[in-house]
Design an enzyme around this catalytic site. Sequence first.
Site, PDB file in Angstrom:
ATOM      1  N   ARG A 127       0.832  -1.205   0.000  1.00 27.18           N
ATOM      2  CA  ARG A 127       0.000   0.000   0.000  1.00 27.18           C
ATOM      3  C   ARG A 127       0.869   1.258   0.000  1.00 27.18           C
ATOM      4  O   ARG A 127       0.555   2.232  -0.680  1.00 27.18           O
ATOM      5  CB  ARG A 127      -0.916   0.000   1.228  1.00 27.18           C
TER       6      ARG A 127
ATOM      7  N   ASN B 191     -10.578  -4.453  -1.316  1.00 28.01           N
ATOM      8  CA  ASN B 191     -10.500  -3.441  -2.371  1.00 28.01           C
ATOM      9  C   ASN B 191      -9.566  -3.850  -3.500  1.00 28.01           C
ATOM     10  O   ASN B 191      -8.627  -4.622  -3.270  1.00 28.01           O
ATOM     11  CB  ASN B 191     -10.022  -2.112  -1.775  1.00 28.01           C
TER      12      ASN B 191
ATOM     13  N   CYS C  79     -19.110  -2.293   0.875  1.00 26.37           N
ATOM     14  CA  CYS C  79     -18.296  -1.118   1.197  1.00 26.37           C
ATOM     15  C   CYS C  79     -18.968  -0.389   2.353  1.00 26.37           C
ATOM     16  O   CYS C  79     -20.185  -0.483   2.530  1.00 26.37           O
ATOM     17  CB  CYS C  79     -18.190  -0.206  -0.027  1.00 26.37           C
TER      18      CYS C  79
ATOM     19  N   HIS D  58     -16.610   3.308  -4.702  1.00 25.96           N
ATOM     20  CA  HIS D  58     -15.720   4.457  -4.520  1.00 25.96           C
ATOM     21  C   HIS D  58     -15.922   5.512  -5.622  1.00 25.96           C
ATOM     22  O   HIS D  58     -15.017   6.288  -5.917  1.00 25.96           O
ATOM     23  CB  HIS D  58     -14.246   4.028  -4.434  1.00 25.96           C
TER      24      HIS D  58
ATOM     25  N   TYR E 155     -14.513   9.977  -2.015  1.00 25.06           N
ATOM     26  CA  TYR E 155     -13.593   9.546  -3.068  1.00 25.06           C
ATOM     27  C   TYR E 155     -13.705  10.410  -4.322  1.00 25.06           C
ATOM     28  O   TYR E 155     -12.788  10.431  -5.141  1.00 25.06           O
ATOM     29  CB  TYR E 155     -13.840   8.077  -3.429  1.00 25.06           C
TER      30      TYR E 155
END
Length: 421
Positions: free
Chosen positions: A90, A144, A164, A194, A244
Amino acid sequence: MKLTVVGGGSTYTPELVDGFARLRDTLPVGELVLMDPAQDRLDLVGGLARRIFARQDHPGRITTTTDLDRAVDGADAVLLQLRVGGQAARQQDETWPLECGCVGQETTGAGGLAKALRTVPVVLDIADRVRRTNPQAWIIDFTNPVGIVTRALLQAGHKAVGLCNVAIGLQRKFAALLGVEPPEVHLDHMGLNHLTWETGVRLGGPEGEDVLPKLLTEHGDTIAADLRLPRALLDRLGVVPSYYLRYYYAHDEVVRELGTKPSRAAEVAAMERQLLTMYADPSLGEKPALLAKRGGAYYSEAAVDLAAALLGGGGTPFQVVNTYNRGMLPFLPDDAVIEVQAAVGAKGASPLPVPSVDPLCAGLMANVTAYEDLALQAALHGGRTRVFRALLSHPLIGQYEYAEALTDRLIAHNREHLAWA
């Protein structure tokens, strides 16, 4: 009832366990299996999970294992919350795109594509093993990028629904602003994972009074501050975008911000170290307050509600999930995965009709859906050209020089996770 959590060593897991404990009348879990390849984390998280069940007098049994086949054997539902490559991957997703002047984020843009390429093959392997062991089990995906991962699962014929926590978080915020209980608030939630907008906020259910104009008039400043978008923009849109959307509506501003502070991955990694230290304390029998800052707020309540509905034990009749479009948004393919209100039951999720969509939203959704299709092809079949095409199609990239540079960086940072690279 047996439920399995793949990625059970995540620091998220005590949030989920707390929900299972509090909402046991909604979802009576007899056995909860936490599966994770990291034995050290699993020991810490599993110990706290058992103490949470014990403190709340839950009669269910919690077991832990690093053996996936053992974990999913006989499971009624399998929840996926894994992170291939961990926080180190990440960290890369959030940094190398910035070198090209593009948003560095773990679920969208170039970083989101990298995560999809690492994740889809692993998730499909897990799902195949679930199907061999128990073909009737439901797969609930919280991993995700949820839209792409859920689409991969559905196209492979698995019994899957994507989940989500954005919608349930907004429902809770709006309920607080309106002074009502959360179950009274029904969201007209529309979009892709998102990439969503609240086009209505109704009291009492899908046919209830729409109080979104009131919310924007009386609480627009608060909502805008939470989203870090201008109040004037919300007034012009007349809807509430998810946070987002800031990556799209304020891309350059976000890139400048990200270049001046530590990555979210670094913050989360530090938080996880603290949480794991807390989890090791044998006197701790509840989820710590710090966990609320980790992310995934209300995930447990959404997961319990969804699992209960899929397994025939109850749950609310309408829930926001990720599932096939099936013609609800006519400008998208039927097999696109959309995030909308749906009627959820033992046969799965059936999207509720969506009113006509503003071209401002429809155009962006169509663009990102095309990207997700190309991203899935790259995840399934590999190859530099497929990666380049996916990046070039993304509205946060869209220029060939950026796509070329990002392709090189993506492959270089992810070789160990890409069998074809």
